[in-house]
Design a protein around this motif. Sequence first.
Motif, mmCIF file in Angstrom:
data_model
loop_
_atom_site.group_PDB
_atom_site.id
_atom_site.type_symbol
_atom_site.label_atom_id
_atom_site.label_comp_id
_atom_site.label_asym_id
_atom_site.label_seq_id
_atom_site.Cartn_x
_atom_site.Cartn_y
_atom_site.Cartn_z
ATOM 1 N N THR A 1 1.569 -1.496 0.229
ATOM 2 C CA THR A 1 -0.388 -0.082 -0.517
ATOM 3 C C THR A 1 0.877 1.425 -0.155
ATOM 4 O O THR A 1 2.164 1.385 0.954
ATOM 5 C CB THR A 1 -0.889 0.105 1.317
ATOM 6 N N VAL A 2 0.105 2.614 -0.701
ATOM 7 C CA VAL A 2 1.091 3.778 -0.076
ATOM 8 C C VAL A 2 0.150 4.260 -0.231
ATOM 9 O O VAL A 2 -1.172 4.422 -0.089
ATOM 10 C CB VAL A 2 1.331 3.982 -2.177
ATOM 11 N N THR A 3 0.465 5.296 1.350
ATOM 12 C CA THR A 3 -0.140 6.537 1.997
ATOM 13 C C THR A 3 0.801 7.472 2.684
ATOM 14 O O THR A 3 2.101 7.637 1.530
ATOM 15 C CB THR A 3 0.301 5.853 3.761
ATOM 16 N N GLY A 4 -0.075 8.721 2.345
ATOM 17 C CA GLY A 4 0.419 9.655 2.416
ATOM 18 C C GLY A 4 0.310 10.432 0.925
ATOM 19 O O GLY A 4 -0.435 9.957 0.026
ATOM 20 N N PRO A 5 0.637 11.658 1.143
ATOM 21 C CA PRO A 5 0.665 12.485 -0.374
ATOM 22 C C PRO A 5 0.879 11.846 -1.709
ATOM 23 O O PRO A 5 2.251 11.466 -1.632
ATOM 24 C CB PRO A 5 1.144 14.352 0.227
ATOM 25 N N THR A 6 0.397 11.949 -2.770
ATOM 26 C CA THR A 6 0.363 11.694 -4.224
ATOM 27 C C THR A 6 -0.031 12.421 -4.525
ATOM 28 O O THR A 6 0.066 12.294 -5.691
ATOM 29 C CB THR A 6 -0.804 10.059 -4.310
ATOM 30 N N VAL A 7 -0.078 14.366 -4.369
ATOM 31 C CA VAL A 7 -0.925 14.651 -5.563
ATOM 32 C C VAL A 7 0.166 15.730 -5.761
ATOM 33 O O VAL A 7 0.791 15.931 -4.658
ATOM 34 C CB VAL A 7 -1.356 15.162 -5.421
ATOM 35 N N LEU A 8 1.147 16.280 -7.198
ATOM 36 C CA LEU A 8 1.679 17.799 -6.619
ATOM 37 C C LEU A 8 0.826 18.549 -6.609
ATOM 38 O O LEU A 8 0.073 18.862 -7.723
ATOM 39 C CB LEU A 8 3.175 17.362 -8.285
ATOM 40 N N SER A 9 0.684 19.495 -5.979
ATOM 41 C CA SER A 9 0.646 20.968 -6.279
ATOM 42 C C SER A 9 1.235 21.766 -6.909
ATOM 43 O O SER A 9 2.322 22.255 -6.256
ATOM 44 C CB SER A 9 -0.206 21.214 -4.530
ATOM 45 N N ALA A 10 0.404 23.265 -7.394
ATOM 46 C CA ALA A 10 0.906 24.455 -8.308
ATOM 47 C C ALA A 10 1.710 24.573 -7.390
ATOM 48 O O ALA A 10 3.034 26.132 -7.461
ATOM 49 C CB ALA A 10 0.694 24.595 -9.182
ATOM 50 N N ASP A 11 1.116 25.232 -6.324
ATOM 51 C CA ASP A 11 1.933 26.070 -4.727
ATOM 52 C C ASP A 11 2.975 25.256 -4.140
ATOM 53 O O ASP A 11 3.590 26.285 -3.003
ATOM 54 C CB ASP A 11 0.608 26.238 -3.730
#
Length: 220
Positions: A26-36
Amino acid sequence: MSRCGHPAGGRRGIPNLSAAGTRVYTVTGPTVLSADERPPPARLTAYDTTTGREAWHRETPGHFTGLAAAAEAAYVATTDGKPGGFTIAALSARDGSSLWQHKIAAGDLTSRVDPAAYLHDQDLILYAPGMITVLDRRTGTQRWTAETAAGVTLMRPPTIHRDVVYVPANQQLGGGVLRWRLADGTELPTLWPQVSGDLLTVSGDRVYLASGDVVHSQPL
């Protein structure tokens, strides 16, 4: 029934749960790259499928984008948030040690294209909206890579049939189904180049592409 301890997190379209052999990952934690902002690396955890206990865990070497598993290894696709490519790493199923790591340059593609991993026999296929790359899963050696023309987006994971790679594509004036020979990356003529579809299946001697409420079909 054994229970593994951490819920999987992530966003739709990025596989973050995979199992093979005696391990479930499993992978947990942030997986999205934000522009900010750039989130911290995600955590890959391997559980023993018999006991449900954690076998090992590792922080991903960049921001997580894709996961695939075989009996001998977990394959993790990550990015560092910079334009130009991404990294695929093979981690030992036994203890999480690094087996190999491969950096793939992808022209002007950025990490926000969500590269993901797909296994087929001894091949590890990496796909993103603008490219597809095939590696030897045992060694990480790149067999071939192809980038799509400007404005052409790969819509779905590849379908492999009789040693040909099929991927539905989308573009402003159509799309169709792009095809390559799995052995060497030779590009084959596009099927239905004026049709934009995103659901594909191949069965027997025919290929099918769904576009809205219309299903296109033709012999191979």
